[in-house]
Design a protein around this motif. Structure first.
Motif, PDB file in Angstrom:
ATOM      1  N   HIS A  29       0.822  -1.201   0.000  1.00  0.00           N
ATOM      2  CA  HIS A  29       0.000   0.000   0.000  1.00  0.00           C
ATOM      3  C   HIS A  29       0.859   1.256   0.000  1.00  0.00           C
ATOM      4  N   ASP A  30       0.327   2.309  -0.661  1.00  0.00           N
ATOM      5  CA  ASP A  30       1.061   3.575  -0.700  1.00  0.00           C
ATOM      6  C   ASP A  30       0.916   4.373   0.597  1.00  0.00           C
ATOM      7  N   THR A  31      -0.298   4.372   1.174  1.00  0.00           N
ATOM      8  CA  THR A  31      -0.592   5.258   2.300  1.00  0.00           C
ATOM      9  C   THR A  31      -0.602   4.495   3.621  1.00  0.00           C
ATOM     10  N   MET A  32       0.033   5.099   4.616  1.00  0.00           N
ATOM     11  CA  MET A  32       0.037   4.509   5.961  1.00  0.00           C
ATOM     12  C   MET A  32      -0.360   5.574   6.975  1.00  0.00           C
ATOM     13  N   TYR A  33      -0.918   5.111   8.092  1.00  0.00           N
ATOM     14  CA  TYR A  33      -1.504   6.007   9.092  1.00  0.00           C
ATOM     15  C   TYR A  33      -1.103   5.558  10.501  1.00  0.00           C
ATOM     16  N   TRP A  34      -1.031   6.540  11.390  1.00  0.00           N
ATOM     17  CA  TRP A  34      -0.949   6.263  12.825  1.00  0.00           C
ATOM     18  C   TRP A  34      -2.114   6.958  13.524  1.00  0.00           C
ATOM     19  N   TYR A  35      -2.862   6.151  14.320  1.00  0.00           N
ATOM     20  CA  TYR A  35      -3.973   6.662  15.113  1.00  0.00           C
ATOM     21  C   TYR A  35      -3.706   6.382  16.583  1.00  0.00           C
ATOM     22  N   ARG A  36      -4.299   7.208  17.412  1.00  0.00           N
ATOM     23  CA  ARG A  36      -4.294   6.963  18.856  1.00  0.00           C
ATOM     24  C   ARG A  36      -5.725   6.716  19.300  1.00  0.00           C
ATOM     25  N   GLN A  37      -5.918   5.723  20.172  1.00  0.00           N
ATOM     26  CA  GLN A  37      -7.236   5.445  20.728  1.00  0.00           C
ATOM     27  C   GLN A  37      -7.142   5.436  22.248  1.00  0.00           C
ATOM     28  N   ASP A  38      -7.883   6.341  22.878  1.00  0.00           N
ATOM     29  CA  ASP A  38      -7.988   6.349  24.322  1.00  0.00           C
ATOM     30  C   ASP A  38      -9.230   5.558  24.730  1.00  0.00           C
ATOM     31  N   SER A  39      -9.204   5.076  25.954  1.00  0.00           N
ATOM     32  CA  SER A  39     -10.259   4.184  26.419  1.00  0.00           C
ATOM     33  C   SER A  39     -11.639   4.794  26.216  1.00  0.00           C
ATOM     34  N   GLY A  40     -12.529   4.050  25.571  1.00  0.00           N
ATOM     35  CA  GLY A  40     -13.907   4.502  25.379  1.00  0.00           C
ATOM     36  C   GLY A  40     -14.078   5.573  24.322  1.00  0.00           C
ATOM     37  N   LYS A  41     -13.025   5.831  23.585  1.00  0.00           N
ATOM     38  CA  LYS A  41     -13.101   6.889  22.568  1.00  0.00           C
ATOM     39  C   LYS A  41     -12.770   6.341  21.185  1.00  0.00           C
ATOM     40  N   GLY A  42     -13.078   7.160  20.198  1.00  0.00           N
ATOM     41  CA  GLY A  42     -12.741   6.773  18.833  1.00  0.00           C
ATOM     42  C   GLY A  42     -11.273   7.020  18.539  1.00  0.00           C
ATOM     43  N   LEU A  43     -10.872   6.726  17.310  1.00  0.00           N
ATOM     44  CA  LEU A  43      -9.491   6.897  16.902  1.00  0.00           C
ATOM     45  C   LEU A  43      -9.236   8.345  16.470  1.00  0.00           C
ATOM     46  N   ARG A  44      -8.054   8.841  16.805  1.00  0.00           N
ATOM     47  CA  ARG A  44      -7.663  10.172  16.359  1.00  0.00           C
ATOM     48  C   ARG A  44      -6.362  10.070  15.561  1.00  0.00           C
ATOM     49  N   LEU A  45      -6.326  10.751  14.432  1.00  0.00           N
ATOM     50  CA  LEU A  45      -5.188  10.651  13.527  1.00  0.00           C
ATOM     51  C   LEU A  45      -4.008  11.471  14.039  1.00  0.00           C
ATOM     52  N   ILE A  46      -2.833  10.823  14.081  1.00  0.00           N
ATOM     53  CA  ILE A  46      -1.624  11.502  14.532  1.00  0.00           C
ATOM     54  C   ILE A  46      -0.809  11.973  13.316  1.00  0.00           C
ATOM     55  N   TYR A  47      -0.437  11.020  12.475  1.00  0.00           N
ATOM     56  CA  TYR A  47       0.304  11.295  11.243  1.00  0.00           C
ATOM     57  C   TYR A  47      -0.173  10.331  10.165  1.00  0.00           C
ATOM     58  N   TYR A  48      -0.004  10.757   8.918  1.00  0.00           N
ATOM     59  CA  TYR A  48      -0.151   9.818   7.828  1.00  0.00           C
ATOM     60  C   TYR A  48       0.891  10.124   6.757  1.00  0.00           C
ATOM     61  N   SER A  49       1.079   9.165   5.849  1.00  0.00           N
ATOM     62  CA  SER A  49       2.114   9.291   4.830  1.00  0.00           C
ATOM     63  C   SER A  49       1.578   8.693   3.535  1.00  0.00           C
ATOM     64  N   ILE A  50       1.606   9.469   2.461  1.00  0.00           N
ATOM     65  CA  ILE A  50       1.012   8.988   1.213  1.00  0.00           C
ATOM     66  C   ILE A  50       2.016   8.276   0.317  1.00  0.00           C
ATOM     67  N   THR A  51       3.299   8.367   0.676  1.00  0.00           N
ATOM     68  CA  THR A  51       4.320   7.643  -0.066  1.00  0.00           C
ATOM     69  C   THR A  51       5.603   7.666   0.759  1.00  0.00           C
ATOM     70  N   GLU A  52       6.594   6.893   0.326  1.00  0.00           N
ATOM     71  CA  GLU A  52       7.871   6.865   1.032  1.00  0.00           C
ATOM     72  C   GLU A  52       8.428   8.284   1.196  1.00  0.00           C
ATOM     73  N   ASN A  53       8.922   8.559   2.410  1.00  0.00           N
ATOM     74  CA  ASN A  53       9.516   9.850   2.775  1.00  0.00           C
ATOM     75  C   ASN A  53       8.526  11.002   2.869  1.00  0.00           C
ATOM     76  N   ASP A  54       7.232  10.735   2.698  1.00  0.00           N
ATOM     77  CA  ASP A  54       6.220  11.773   2.874  1.00  0.00           C
ATOM     78  C   ASP A  54       5.662  11.723   4.289  1.00  0.00           C
ATOM     79  N   LEU A  55       5.345  12.893   4.864  1.00  0.00           N
ATOM     80  CA  LEU A  55       4.700  12.955   6.174  1.00  0.00           C
ATOM     81  C   LEU A  55       3.642  14.041   6.152  1.00  0.00           C
ATOM     82  N   GLN A  56       2.457  13.698   6.683  1.00  0.00           N
ATOM     83  CA  GLN A  56       1.375  14.665   6.796  1.00  0.00           C
ATOM     84  C   GLN A  56       0.869  14.638   8.239  1.00  0.00           C
ATOM     85  N   LYS A  57       0.661  15.830   8.827  1.00  0.00           N
ATOM     86  CA  LYS A  57       0.199  15.880  10.211  1.00  0.00           C
ATOM     87  C   LYS A  57      -1.298  15.652  10.298  1.00  0.00           C
ATOM     88  N   GLY A  58      -1.691  14.924  11.329  1.00  0.00           N
ATOM     89  CA  GLY A  58      -3.100  14.799  11.664  1.00  0.00           C
ATOM     90  C   GLY A  58      -3.439  15.780  12.764  1.00  0.00           C
TER      91      GLY A  58
END
Lengths: 113, 109
Positions: A29-58
């Motif tokens: 896959h091209d795109t990868m994501y990092w999410y954080r989940q706190d107890s009883g809550k939904g996921l929140r996006l921390i960072y994602y990357s649409i290709t190698e060496n790319d970084l996008q802030k969540g």
């Protein structure tokens, strides 16, 4: 089919420590994501990357760094762990388009003493 | 404020009963997905439904885009359906998802 691997499964840290979480995918896959989940809550996006060496802030990027070393791997660093912090960090990947399914890893459970 | 709100927060059913889960979102969504999170924590996509009605197995999702709401209907619930159901929207075209807090479903035998 493919799989997403996250290491470690459990991470216990000390206040102020820098902690690194790793994620590997073999979907090609091209795109990868990092999410954080706190107890009883939904996921929140921390960072994602649409290709190698790319970084996008969540919405939750403050306090974290990320690195997309190669297409198959995406690392997340907690720059300074907060006392009593407890959360699950989930890595995901997708082909990248809006209609594409995101596939999730099993998660890394963080506890800061 | 919260972009995606789910209700109810929790739901307890007897096996065989139907479940109706609601998702309301506050901004335009280019995509809407329903996910299942097992009690152990693993997360899988159930279906994508940005508009209209979609069926897969015992699941039916209806999304009314203009009213910014979606529902997930689970028919003839089974104990193995127990877990948390999460709704997520993509406001962009880059598959960047915003999640609700989920509905925790417990199906008792």
């Amino acid at each position: 089919g493919g799989i997403i691997t996250q290491t470690p499964k459990f991470l216990i840290g000390q206040e102020g420590q820098k902690l690194t979480l790793k994620c590997q995918q073999n979907f090609n896959h091209d795109t990868m994501y990092w999410y954080r989940q706190d107890s009883g809550k939904g996921l929140r996006l921390i960072y994602y990357s649409i290709t190698e060496n790319d970084l996008q802030k969540g919405d939750l990027s403050e306090g974290y760094d990320a690195s997309r070393e190669k297409k198959s791997s995406f690392s997340l660093t907690v720059t300074s762990a907060q006392k009593n912090e407890m959360a699950v960090f989930l890595c995901a990947s997708s082909i990248g388009g809006s209609q594409d399914t995101q596939y999730f890893g099993p998660g890394t459970r963080l506890l800061v003493l | 404020g919260q972009q995606v709100q789910q209700s109810p927060a929790s739901l307890v059913l007897q096996e065989g009963e139907n479940a109706e889960l609601q998702c309301n979102f506050s901004s335009t969504a280019t995509q809407l997905q329903w996910f299942y999170q097992s009690p152990g924590g693993s997360l899988v996509s159930l279906l994508s439904n940005p508009s209209g009605t979609k069926h897969t197995g015992r699941l039916t999702s209806t999304t009314v885009t203009k009213e910014r709401r979606s529902s997930l209907h689970i028919s003839s619930s089974q104990t193995t359906d127990s877990g948390t159901y999460l709704c997520a929207i993509d406001r962009s075209n880059y598959n960047v998802l915003y999640f609700g807090s989920g509905t925790k479903l417990t199906v008792e035998p």
